[in-house]
Design an enzyme around this catalytic site. Sequence first.
Site, PDB file in Angstrom:
ATOM      1  N   CYS A 149      -2.170   9.056   2.921  1.00  0.00           N
ATOM      2  CA  CYS A 149      -1.914   8.512   1.584  1.00  0.00           C
ATOM      3  C   CYS A 149      -3.011   8.951   0.622  1.00  0.00           C
ATOM      4  O   CYS A 149      -2.748   9.228  -0.539  1.00  0.00           O
ATOM      5  CB  CYS A 149      -1.805   6.995   1.647  1.00  0.00           C
ATOM      6  SG  CYS A 149      -3.211   6.197   2.445  1.00  0.00           S
ATOM      7  N   GLU A 183       0.892  -1.174   0.000  1.00  0.00           N
ATOM      8  CA  GLU A 183       0.000   0.000   0.000  1.00  0.00           C
ATOM      9  C   GLU A 183       0.916   1.206   0.000  1.00  0.00           C
ATOM     10  O   GLU A 183       1.588   1.488   0.992  1.00  0.00           O
ATOM     11  CB  GLU A 183      -0.913  -0.008   1.235  1.00  0.00           C
ATOM     12  CG  GLU A 183      -1.888  -1.180   1.280  1.00  0.00           C
ATOM     13  CD  GLU A 183      -2.948  -1.174   0.178  1.00  0.00           C
ATOM     14  OE1 GLU A 183      -3.026  -0.194  -0.583  1.00  0.00           O
ATOM     15  OE2 GLU A 183      -3.683  -2.168   0.079  1.00  0.00           O
TER      16      GLU A 183
HETATM   17  P1  NAD Z   1       8.604   4.846   4.156  1.00  0.00           P
HETATM   18  O1  NAD Z   1       8.456   4.053   2.908  1.00  0.00           O
HETATM   19  O2  NAD Z   1       9.777   5.709   4.320  1.00  0.00           O
HETATM   20  O3  NAD Z   1       8.591   3.878   5.436  1.00  0.00           O
HETATM   21  C1  NAD Z   1       7.550   2.958   5.676  1.00  0.00           C
HETATM   22  C2  NAD Z   1       8.097   1.822   6.524  1.00  0.00           C
HETATM   23  O4  NAD Z   1       9.061   1.095   5.778  1.00  0.00           O
HETATM   24  C3  NAD Z   1       8.798   2.259   7.804  1.00  0.00           C
HETATM   25  O5  NAD Z   1       8.475   1.357   8.844  1.00  0.00           O
HETATM   26  C4  NAD Z   1      10.268   2.135   7.425  1.00  0.00           C
HETATM   27  O6  NAD Z   1      11.119   1.953   8.536  1.00  0.00           O
HETATM   28  C5  NAD Z   1      10.235   0.901   6.565  1.00  0.00           C
HETATM   29  N1  NAD Z   1      11.372   0.746   5.651  1.00  0.00           N
HETATM   30  C6  NAD Z   1      12.309   1.671   5.305  1.00  0.00           C
HETATM   31  N2  NAD Z   1      13.189   1.121   4.434  1.00  0.00           N
HETATM   32  C7  NAD Z   1      12.784  -0.152   4.234  1.00  0.00           C
HETATM   33  C8  NAD Z   1      13.258  -1.222   3.431  1.00  0.00           C
HETATM   34  N3  NAD Z   1      14.319  -1.089   2.631  1.00  0.00           N
HETATM   35  N4  NAD Z   1      12.608  -2.395   3.469  1.00  0.00           N
HETATM   36  C9  NAD Z   1      11.503  -2.558   4.238  1.00  0.00           C
HETATM   37  N5  NAD Z   1      11.010  -1.582   5.021  1.00  0.00           N
HETATM   38  C10 NAD Z   1      11.638  -0.394   5.018  1.00  0.00           C
HETATM   39  O7  NAD Z   1       7.240   5.652   4.276  1.00  0.00           O
HETATM   40  P2  NAD Z   1       6.868   6.773   5.338  1.00  0.00           P
HETATM   41  O8  NAD Z   1       7.604   8.009   4.954  1.00  0.00           O
HETATM   42  O9  NAD Z   1       6.982   6.205   6.701  1.00  0.00           O
HETATM   43  O10 NAD Z   1       5.301   6.952   5.019  1.00  0.00           O
HETATM   44  C11 NAD Z   1       4.781   7.861   4.100  1.00  0.00           C
HETATM   45  C12 NAD Z   1       4.414   7.153   2.809  1.00  0.00           C
HETATM   46  O11 NAD Z   1       3.495   6.086   3.064  1.00  0.00           O
HETATM   47  C13 NAD Z   1       3.678   8.079   1.846  1.00  0.00           C
HETATM   48  O12 NAD Z   1       4.162   7.854   0.545  1.00  0.00           O
HETATM   49  C14 NAD Z   1       2.222   7.609   1.935  1.00  0.00           C
HETATM   50  O13 NAD Z   1       1.436   7.912   0.814  1.00  0.00           O
HETATM   51  C15 NAD Z   1       2.397   6.145   2.150  1.00  0.00           C
HETATM   52  N6  NAD Z   1       1.214   5.563   2.747  1.00  0.00           N
HETATM   53  C16 NAD Z   1       0.432   4.733   1.985  1.00  0.00           C
HETATM   54  C17 NAD Z   1      -0.741   4.208   2.510  1.00  0.00           C
HETATM   55  C18 NAD Z   1      -1.629   3.303   1.700  1.00  0.00           C
HETATM   56  O14 NAD Z   1      -2.495   2.658   2.287  1.00  0.00           O
HETATM   57  N7  NAD Z   1      -1.456   3.224   0.397  1.00  0.00           N
HETATM   58  C19 NAD Z   1      -1.118   4.518   3.818  1.00  0.00           C
HETATM   59  C20 NAD Z   1      -0.300   5.370   4.562  1.00  0.00           C
HETATM   60  C21 NAD Z   1       0.873   5.877   4.014  1.00  0.00           C
END
Ligand code: NAD
Length: 479
Positions: free
Chosen positions: A286, A252
């Site tokens: 999001c 997501e």
């Molecule tokens: P991010 O991708 O930076 O981090 C999300 C999670 O992934 C964190 O727990 C992070 O520690 C982890 N992570 C970081 N590097 C990783 C890797 N290499 N492998 C696996 N996990 C890793 O996102 P963010 O900045 O925390 O959140 C904001 C983003 O999330 C925005 O783009 C938003 O649109 C999206 N989002 C999407 C939804 C949806 O349902 N589509 C919902 C909420 C947020």
Amino acid sequence: MSANPKSMEAELAPFKLLINGKLVPGAATMDVINPATGKSFIQCPRADVAQLNDAVAAAKAAFPAWSRRSWADRRTALLSLAEALTKHQDEFARLMTLEQGKPLMQAQFEIGGAIAMIHAFTEMRIEPKLLREDATQKIVQLRVPLGVVAAITPWNFPMILLMIKLAPALIAGNTVVAKPAPTTPLTTLRFCELAASILPAGVLNVITDQNDLGTALTQHPDVAKVAFTGSTATGRKVMASVAGSIKRLTLELGGNDAAIVLPGTNIKDVAPKIFMGGMINAGQVCLAIKRVYAHESQYDELCAELAKLAEAAVVGDGMDPATQIGPVQNRTQFEKVKDYIEDGRTRGKVIAGGRTLERDGYFIAPTIVRDIPDDARLVREEQFGPVMPVLKYRDLDDAIARANGTEYGLGGTVWGADEQQAFDVAARVDSGTVWVNKHLDLPPDVPFAGAKQSGLGTEMGHEGLEEFTQSRVINLAKA
Ligand code: NAD
């Protein structure tokens, strides 16, 4: 816990990881920053790779017994989790405001949503499906749990996004290793304290990191499925990292949702809804409205209404009951949003906000930008903050094409007086969810999936539950 944030910080008990049923300290510690002050208010545990491996091993060991339990048994455990969370709802909401920044009312709403999510999945059931039966054969499709699920969540909705994964994973018989975002670990860690006395050892494990354990978790050979919510950039890395072992995967990801305002819409009526659609949770949703397309006949009126709402909005510490818009959650995002405002100023005209607040913390005045071209970064990219670009259109087909002219396809909204026309326009928006004359209505029993680079697979609804299972077809020859 006290309602006073200062004494609450002092009262916070040490946070622990949950590994194999035990609450344990991390290999190291890390600071947690209150975005309303920009200062650390507590230390929390930080896991290392050895603890991650222990967590996966515990989840693997717990899987056979948990998956063999009856659905009713697992349902009872989940209902106990929901009950415990309900009992501590106020405490969780205050902790969320402290670590995440959102206004307390919105934090309450999120915890309520997390509880509702657990309830919704306990109402669902997967039954064996008889596909064919005659004198010679019987073919039945079972759906069986997968094994260990890695649940990785971002910082904008730490609890509801955890529960969207945890509830279906557990009810279907999987075990879980959850990893919250580094800047919002506390509500997840507090939740694991509740879970420790309810779930059998190893069924839920929680580790934390500083963005350094994600790959080790997703690549782990004993993880069967990754349920990931986060940015599209990280989603791509996750997808690459599970390729080696062909794990099940739900992504997501990010969005750049457009609001299309049809000609003849009552602007006074819809402007507050569009404004909050872009500004709730300081724009860090999001599915937030991230671009607005208004017909040229009403463009000036909508821009003026949105600017008025932006100037009137109360921005402040989420603990203050008067606050409508809290701070941006972390410094990195704060810097990014400031960059997008500069882009808006260079490429368009800022008509409200356009500045940070003169106080500690990551506060940005809600910003409206008009007369900005489609190729500006603020329009093309996901700003994920309280900055709303408003664009003009003459021809509706052109507006739809522009709304669809993005790699993202998460959500979108259409606003208009003629419901059928609005419905027909919504059906042409290339996204997983499109609302008409409303926004952010997400019933847990309705499937949610991103199109294009906004995601892969489905969460919520029966389809979302099935994604935590594997199809097993039994094809029997009758004698
Ligand atoms: P991010 O991708 O930076 O981090 C999300 C999670 O992934 C964190 O727990 C992070 O520690 C982890 N992570 C970081 N590097 C990783 C890797 N290499 N492998 C696996 N996990 C890793 O996102 P963010 O900045 O925390 O959140 C904001 C983003 O999330 C925005 O783009 C938003 O649109 C999206 N989002 C999407 C939804 C949806 O349902 N589509 C919902 C909420 C947020």
